[in-house]
Design a protein around this motif. Structure first.
Motif, short mmCIF file in Angstrom:
data_model
loop_
_atom_site.label_atom_id
_atom_site.label_comp_id
_atom_site.label_asym_id
_atom_site.label_seq_id
_atom_site.Cartn_x
_atom_site.Cartn_y
_atom_site.Cartn_z
N PRO A 79 0.95 -27.40 -24.47
CA PRO A 79 1.69 -26.46 -25.30
C PRO A 79 1.99 -26.96 -26.71
O PRO A 79 2.32 -26.17 -27.58
CB PRO A 79 3.00 -26.26 -24.53
CG PRO A 79 2.72 -26.69 -23.16
CD PRO A 79 1.69 -27.77 -23.27
N TRP A 82 1.68 -24.99 -30.28
CA TRP A 82 1.75 -23.57 -29.89
C TRP A 82 1.47 -22.68 -31.10
O TRP A 82 1.99 -22.96 -32.19
CB TRP A 82 3.16 -23.30 -29.35
CG TRP A 82 3.30 -22.02 -28.58
CD1 TRP A 82 3.60 -20.80 -29.10
CD2 TRP A 82 3.15 -21.82 -27.17
NE1 TRP A 82 3.64 -19.86 -28.10
CE2 TRP A 82 3.37 -20.46 -26.90
CE3 TRP A 82 2.83 -22.68 -26.11
CZ2 TRP A 82 3.30 -19.91 -25.62
CZ3 TRP A 82 2.76 -22.13 -24.83
CH2 TRP A 82 2.99 -20.77 -24.59
N HIS A 107 6.60 -18.60 -34.56
CA HIS A 107 5.86 -18.97 -33.36
C HIS A 107 5.64 -17.73 -32.49
O HIS A 107 6.52 -16.88 -32.39
CB HIS A 107 6.64 -20.00 -32.54
CG HIS A 107 6.53 -21.39 -33.05
ND1 HIS A 107 7.52 -21.97 -33.81
CD2 HIS A 107 5.55 -22.32 -32.92
CE1 HIS A 107 7.14 -23.20 -34.12
NE2 HIS A 107 5.96 -23.44 -33.61
N LEU A 110 7.31 -17.91 -26.46
CA LEU A 110 6.86 -18.82 -25.41
C LEU A 110 6.78 -18.14 -24.06
O LEU A 110 5.95 -18.51 -23.23
CB LEU A 110 7.83 -20.00 -25.28
CG LEU A 110 7.95 -20.96 -26.45
CD1 LEU A 110 8.86 -22.10 -26.06
CD2 LEU A 110 6.61 -21.50 -26.83
N ASP A 184 7.54 -24.47 -16.76
CA ASP A 184 8.55 -23.46 -16.50
C ASP A 184 8.89 -22.81 -17.83
O ASP A 184 9.41 -23.46 -18.73
CB ASP A 184 9.79 -24.12 -15.88
CG ASP A 184 10.80 -23.08 -15.42
OD1 ASP A 184 10.57 -21.88 -15.68
OD2 ASP A 184 11.79 -23.48 -14.79
N THR A 185 8.53 -21.53 -17.98
CA THR A 185 8.77 -20.86 -19.26
C THR A 185 10.07 -20.08 -19.28
O THR A 185 10.38 -19.43 -20.27
CB THR A 185 7.62 -19.92 -19.60
OG1 THR A 185 7.42 -19.04 -18.48
CG2 THR A 185 6.34 -20.67 -19.86
N GLY A 186 10.81 -20.14 -18.18
CA GLY A 186 12.08 -19.44 -18.15
C GLY A 186 11.92 -17.98 -17.78
O GLY A 186 10.81 -17.52 -17.49
N PRO A 187 13.03 -17.25 -17.79
CA PRO A 187 12.97 -15.86 -17.36
C PRO A 187 12.22 -15.02 -18.40
O PRO A 187 12.17 -15.36 -19.57
CB PRO A 187 14.44 -15.46 -17.30
CG PRO A 187 15.12 -16.39 -18.24
CD PRO A 187 14.37 -17.67 -18.18
N ASP A 189 12.00 -12.49 -20.98
CA ASP A 189 13.03 -11.85 -21.80
C ASP A 189 12.41 -10.78 -22.66
O ASP A 189 11.23 -10.79 -22.96
CB ASP A 189 13.80 -12.88 -22.63
CG ASP A 189 12.96 -13.50 -23.72
OD1 ASP A 189 13.52 -14.01 -24.67
OD2 ASP A 189 11.71 -13.46 -23.59
N PRO B 103 14.99 -23.32 -19.59
CA PRO B 103 13.78 -22.88 -20.26
C PRO B 103 13.90 -21.44 -20.75
O PRO B 103 14.69 -20.66 -20.23
CB PRO B 103 12.71 -23.01 -19.17
CG PRO B 103 13.46 -22.94 -17.89
CD PRO B 103 14.78 -23.55 -18.15
N GLY B 104 13.11 -21.12 -21.76
CA GLY B 104 13.14 -19.78 -22.31
C GLY B 104 13.46 -19.81 -23.79
O GLY B 104 13.50 -20.86 -24.42
N LEU B 164 10.20 -25.24 -23.09
CA LEU B 164 9.28 -25.25 -21.95
C LEU B 164 9.53 -26.54 -21.18
O LEU B 164 9.53 -27.62 -21.78
CB LEU B 164 7.84 -25.29 -22.45
CG LEU B 164 7.08 -24.01 -22.73
CD1 LEU B 164 5.71 -24.35 -23.26
CD2 LEU B 164 6.95 -23.19 -21.49
N LEU B 165 9.74 -26.44 -19.90
CA LEU B 165 9.95 -27.63 -19.08
C LEU B 165 8.77 -27.79 -18.13
O LEU B 165 8.23 -26.81 -17.63
CB LEU B 165 11.24 -27.51 -18.27
CG LEU B 165 12.52 -27.21 -19.06
CD1 LEU B 165 13.70 -27.11 -18.12
CD2 LEU B 165 12.77 -28.29 -20.09
#
Lengths: 204, 175
Positions: A79, A82, A107, A110, A184-187, A189, B103-104, B164-165
């Protein structure tokens, strides 16, 4: 053949350069390109584009609508680097020559999902009074020889800029195999997508 | 090792009384953290806004960390300076914020402050500019020696940070 342990992930970006707000200028067009790191490569779509010339709407919004499509897919192993989208907006000055009215960069979001970004646009300024005078006299504004410098963090301390407008971008982001590679890109959104679709003056 | 990517922008600043602003930034981490790629400090351009009172820098940040432990989670520290028409620089505010741990995408607003100094220094700042500055920049992000300072509020710096993790779940860490 879906490999069991992929080493590459994909980032698919669709969207549009929606509109712009430039209170002082009219009849503008927009160029976009992508800046990305060494590990990245485009696999499909166009990574550059140039829009039509848009005039301001004759209503209170004073919006310049380009509605210009973006559709590109990248692949990468890391990444870092990016992709950033770099925008440059041009328009005619009083003599009819095209001069730059703003540079901006952001950017690519993500996390997968639909995202709206309003990005500030700025132009470089002459540093000395003599240069200011000659650029005014010759009718030539300072410009970056390569707009991609606005996506770089280094060497900025010598530049003085003037921010004078905003461009609204819409992104739909899809990623493939990020989870499989352990990211892990998170929730998901949908930041900033709700609400009116045109910029309302200065975003905070 | 677990990996962290910090990708985003220092967007700009609001609430400063000065008009031409720039920002020096850096990121501080604990000993268990290693920067694999990216630059850990920098300085933005000087922006003089023509519309509104927000200075925009759009300064990109792209950092790749590897870590063996959670202690010393990255902190961003910021110094906002103003530049006058002669090119002289004056401190407008110090601030720090932790890089978010989930993350996010995150919108961060970092409030800032500046040292006040004695009444003589305050008077001198009001008339000739300048003003006291910190000798040791680590006071910005550490709480150890703060009690000695008397400070005044500055404006707010706005950041858009994506996180990002990687492989945190492998070690059972829930972020």
């Amino acid at each position: 053949m879906a490999a069991a342990s992929p080493s590459v992930f994909l980032l698919m970006i669709t969207g549009q350069v929606e509109s712009a707000q430039f209170p002082e200028y009219d009849d503008l067009y927009c160029k976009y390109c992508f800046v990305y790191g060494q590990d990245w490569a485009p696999t499909a779509g166009l990574e550059e584009g140039i829009s039509q010339i848009a005039s301001k709407s004759q209503d209170v919004r004073q919006a310049l609508v380009w509605n210009f499509p973006i559709d590109v897919t990248f692949k990468s192993t890391n990444p870092y680097g990016w992709p950033q989208i770099v925008l440059s907006v041009y328009g005619p000055d009083v003599f009819g020559n095209d001069v730059v009215r703003g540079y901006g960069a952001v950017h690519v979001p993500l996390s997968p999902g639909r995202h709206k970004r309003t990005i500030p646009m700025f132009v470089p300024e002459s540093t000395s009074t003599l240069q200011k005078f000659t650029s005014w006299f010759m009718g030539r504004r300072p410009e970056y020889t390569d707009p991609k410098v606005v996506a770089q963090g280094e060497g900025r301390e010598v530049t003085r800029v003037r921010s004078q407008g905003f461009v609204t971008l819409l992104f739909n982001v899809v990623t493939k195999d990020m989870k499989k590679l352990g990211y892990d890109t998170g929730p998901v959104d949908t930041q900033g997508v709700l609400g009116p679709s045109l910029p309302q003056g200065n975003p905070q | 090792m677990a990996e962290v990517h910090v990708i985003g922008q220092i967007i700009g600043a609001t609430g400063f009384s000065e008009s031409s602003l720039f920002c020096k930034w850096g990121i501080h981490t604990g000993a268990a953290w290693k920067l694999l790629s990216g630059v850990r400090e920098g300085q933005t351009q000087v922006d003089t806004p023509q519309i509104g009172d927000m200075a925009y820098w759009s300064h990109p940040i792209d950092l790749h960390f590897a870590t063996k432990g959670l202690q010393g989670w990255p902190r961003l520290h910021l110094q906002v300076w103003s530049q006058d028409s002669f090119g002289r620089c004056q401190l407008a505010g110090y601030g720090f914020c932790h890089v978010p741990s989930s993350p996010g995408t995150h919108q961060l607003d970092c409030p800032t402050w500046r040292p006040l100094g004695s009444w003589r220094e305050q008077l001198a700042r009001a008339f000739v500019g300048g003003g006291p500055q910190l000798l040791h920049a680590d006071t910005i992000y550490s709480g150890a020696d703060r009690y000695r300072l008397h400070t005044a509020a500055g404006g707010t710096v706005h950041l858009g940070i994506g996180l990002l993790l990687r492989h945190f779940d492998r070690y059972g860490v829930e972020c």
